[in-house]
Design an enzyme around this catalytic site. Structure first.
Site, mmCIF file in Angstrom:
data_model
loop_
_atom_site.group_PDB
_atom_site.id
_atom_site.type_symbol
_atom_site.label_atom_id
_atom_site.label_comp_id
_atom_site.label_asym_id
_atom_site.label_seq_id
_atom_site.Cartn_x
_atom_site.Cartn_y
_atom_site.Cartn_z
ATOM 1 N N GLY A 176 0.817 -1.237 0.412
ATOM 2 C CA GLY A 176 -0.472 0.017 -0.191
ATOM 3 C C GLY A 176 0.633 1.151 -0.061
ATOM 4 O O GLY A 176 1.639 1.871 -1.267
ATOM 5 N N GLU A 177 1.161 1.836 1.653
ATOM 6 C CA GLU A 177 2.088 3.132 1.758
ATOM 7 C C GLU A 177 1.294 3.908 0.556
ATOM 8 O O GLU A 177 2.500 4.430 0.059
ATOM 9 C CB GLU A 177 3.536 2.628 1.314
ATOM 10 C CG GLU A 177 3.930 1.322 1.930
ATOM 11 C CD GLU A 177 5.234 0.473 2.126
ATOM 12 O OE1 GLU A 177 5.450 0.742 0.605
ATOM 13 O OE2 GLU A 177 5.729 0.084 2.321
ATOM 14 N N ALA A 178 0.594 3.830 0.312
ATOM 15 C CA ALA A 178 -0.230 4.920 -1.069
ATOM 16 C C ALA A 178 0.665 5.207 -2.529
ATOM 17 O O ALA A 178 0.639 5.664 -3.210
ATOM 18 C CB ALA A 178 0.057 6.313 -0.351
#
Length: 183
Positions: free
Chosen positions: A156-158
């Site tokens: 994920g982690e943007a």
């Protein structure tokens, strides 16, 4: 969220970074989407077959432990895992008519909590990318959302959300160019 709204922000991108987050997301998605531990639990950080079996067993055991929490008890489910802050951002943004871009499996699991608490909040949620995690598609289907890109990412982690923000920014600039800067 309210503080940032007051500063003029109207789009929020939620992401996360950490280890073991997909275990909690698998648990939340299994509970809300009615999946088994095996259906909901993927490799996360590309763990081995042996570690995957252990991870699925953990999700199974927690589902058993909390089997009396009903599917519509979002607070009960959320209290058994993590991610409270992301759920708060989703609900706060929706309460202020602001867009939230969710990024991958963990944030879609948080959106499932938000949807259960305030179904109308989904009017303000946009999925960015389709995570490669096992239950990601099911999670988005339960939210009534569709990913805009499929990058084959587990993290994920943007990462996918940042790409989505770039696409939205480009679309706004193109629109303003065509309309002469009139919204």
């Amino acid at each position: 969220v309210k503080e940032k709204i007051d500063e003029g922000f109207n789009v929020f991108l939620v992401g996360e970074m950490g280890i073991s987050n997909t275990t909690a997301s698998a648990l939340m998605t299994a509970k809300f989407a009615g999946l088994t531990a095996e259906e909901a639990t993927g490799r996360g950080t590309n763990i081995s077959d042996e570690r995957l079996k252990l991870k699925q067993r953990i999700v199974h055991d927690v589902l058993e432990k909390y089997k009396n929490i009903p599917k519509d008890d979002a607070i009960g489910i959320l209290s058994s895992v993590e991610f409270t802050c992301i759920v708060g951002v989703i609900l706060g943004a929706a309460a202020n008519n602001a867009l939230v871009i969710i990024d991958g499996f963990n944030t879609s699991a948080c959106a499932l909590v938000a949807k259960t608490l305030v179904p109308q909040a989904m009017d303000y949620v946009m999925a960015s990318h389709l995570s490669a995690e096992k239950a990601a598609k099911s999670s988005l289907e339960n939210l009534g959302l569709e990913a805009y890109v499929d990058l084959g990412l587990c993290l994920g982690e943007a990462s996918g959300g940042s790409i989505q923000m770039g696409m939205l920014d480009l679309a706004v600039h193109m629109y303003l160019a065509v309309t002469g800067g009139k919204a």
